[in-house]
Write a protein that holds these residues in place. Structure first.
Motif, PDB file in Angstrom:
ATOM      1  N   LEU A 129       0.837  -1.207   0.000  1.00  0.00           N
ATOM      2  CA  LEU A 129       0.000   0.000   0.000  1.00  0.00           C
ATOM      3  C   LEU A 129       0.866   1.249   0.000  1.00  0.00           C
ATOM      4  N   ALA A 130       1.903   1.265   0.830  1.00  0.00           N
ATOM      5  CA  ALA A 130       2.802   2.421   0.887  1.00  0.00           C
ATOM      6  C   ALA A 130       3.485   2.654  -0.456  1.00  0.00           C
ATOM      7  N   THR A 131       3.837   1.562  -1.143  1.00  0.00           N
ATOM      8  CA  THR A 131       4.489   1.684  -2.451  1.00  0.00           C
ATOM      9  C   THR A 131       3.544   2.300  -3.478  1.00  0.00           C
ATOM     10  N   VAL A 132       2.315   1.795  -3.519  1.00  0.00           N
ATOM     11  CA  VAL A 132       1.334   2.305  -4.484  1.00  0.00           C
ATOM     12  C   VAL A 132       1.049   3.780  -4.229  1.00  0.00           C
ATOM     13  N   VAL A 133       0.867   4.126  -2.967  1.00  0.00           N
ATOM     14  CA  VAL A 133       0.539   5.517  -2.640  1.00  0.00           C
ATOM     15  C   VAL A 133       1.708   6.442  -2.966  1.00  0.00           C
ATOM     16  N   GLU A 134       2.916   5.966  -2.754  1.00  0.00           N
ATOM     17  CA  GLU A 134       4.087   6.788  -3.087  1.00  0.00           C
ATOM     18  C   GLU A 134       4.099   7.103  -4.578  1.00  0.00           C
ATOM     19  N   LYS A 170      -8.528   1.716   0.299  1.00  0.00           N
ATOM     20  CA  LYS A 170      -7.734   1.382   1.479  1.00  0.00           C
ATOM     21  C   LYS A 170      -6.899   2.575   1.913  1.00  0.00           C
ATOM     22  N   GLY A 171      -6.373   3.317   0.952  1.00  0.00           N
ATOM     23  CA  GLY A 171      -5.600   4.505   1.304  1.00  0.00           C
ATOM     24  C   GLY A 171      -6.443   5.549   2.005  1.00  0.00           C
ATOM     25  N   MET A 172      -7.700   5.703   1.551  1.00  0.00           N
ATOM     26  CA  MET A 172      -8.589   6.653   2.222  1.00  0.00           C
ATOM     27  C   MET A 172      -8.853   6.239   3.664  1.00  0.00           C
ATOM     28  N   SER A 173      -8.968   4.950   3.881  1.00  0.00           N
ATOM     29  CA  SER A 173      -9.243   4.481   5.249  1.00  0.00           C
ATOM     30  C   SER A 173      -8.023   4.622   6.146  1.00  0.00           C
TER      31      SER A 173
END
Length: 237
Positions: A129-134, A170-173
């Motif tokens: 998740l951290a990778t995608v958001v970055e 998931k990022g919003m949550s």
């Protein structure tokens, strides 16, 4: 006792005016309609007594439905996913970040979305998740729609964008819940937006703004059907 205007003492089969009611549906011939009435009364009384003494709220009606999840394992509804360790996800993240640093943002995003760790544990999923958001936060708003269109038109593009939709939700949550596992390795980007795992306050609102912008552009390209597919998919990221 009479019923429906009939002679209660009449023998069954005697030539009497037609009498309708429960007595005419009995499967056995009683001696008289008085006896038939008594039998019917006993049946009704017994049924009422059973209904009155039974707590219908305690009956699990799902057990009576052959298609109910109570009668089979819901795990069979989810496709089998290979087990993925956190170290494997971290290794993939390093490769994706190399693409990102090399200027291939689209390749990095597509590579991340093509390899969601469905079979990973919570730690592995947090790393991805951290990778995608970055990657998402490294892109400018003007680059969103063209990139999404190219991915959508590529082979397997619909599924790839569905995965992106999962990560947006998931990022919003997670936008208001800092994670110690990812905070140290992520820094603000040139877009002016802080990462998803920011130190609360204003950063969380900015991160949410980025994710909402991606969501808006994604729905424009993939349509609302993507939302429906993601909501019904039991595979989680």
């Amino acid at each position: 006792m009479t019923h429906s205007g009939c002679d209660s003492n009449r023998k069954v089969g005697e030539n009497q005016p037609y009498c309708y009611g429960i007595f005419d549906t009995l499967q056995f011939p009683p001696a008289s309609y008085t006896e038939a009435f008594q039998i019917a009364t006993d049946i009704v009384y017994s049924s009422v007594l059973v209904m009155a003494t039974m707590n219908w709220r305690t009956i699990n009606i799902d057990l009576l439905d052959p298609e109910s999840p109570a009668n089979f394992s819901i795990a069979t509804l989810s496709p089998a996913a290979p087990r993925v360790s956190a170290s494997e996800v971290q290794s993939l993240a390093s490769q994706i970040k190399q693409l990102l640093r090399g200027g291939d943002s689209e390749g990095a995003l597509q590579g991340a979305l093509e390899n969601p760790p469905y079979g990973g544990d919570a730690a592995a999923k947090e790393v991805h998740l951290a990778t995608v958001v970055e990657i998402l936060q490294s892109l400018k708003q003007s680059e969103m729609s063209p990139m999404l269109s190219r991915i959508y038109e590529s082979e397997g593009g619909v599924e790839i964008l569905d995965v992106l939709m999962k990560y947006l939700y998931k990022g919003m949550s997670h936008s208001s819940k800092p994670s110690s596992a990812a905070t140290g390795s992520m820094s603000p980007q040139s877009t002016g937006f802080s990462q998803i795992h920011s130190r609360g306050g204003e950063g969380g609102g900015q991160a949410m703004s980025v994710l909402l912008s991606w969501h808006e552009k994604l729905v424009e390209i993939a349509g609302p059907g993507s939302i429906v597919r993601v909501m019904s998919d039991r595979r989680t990221v």
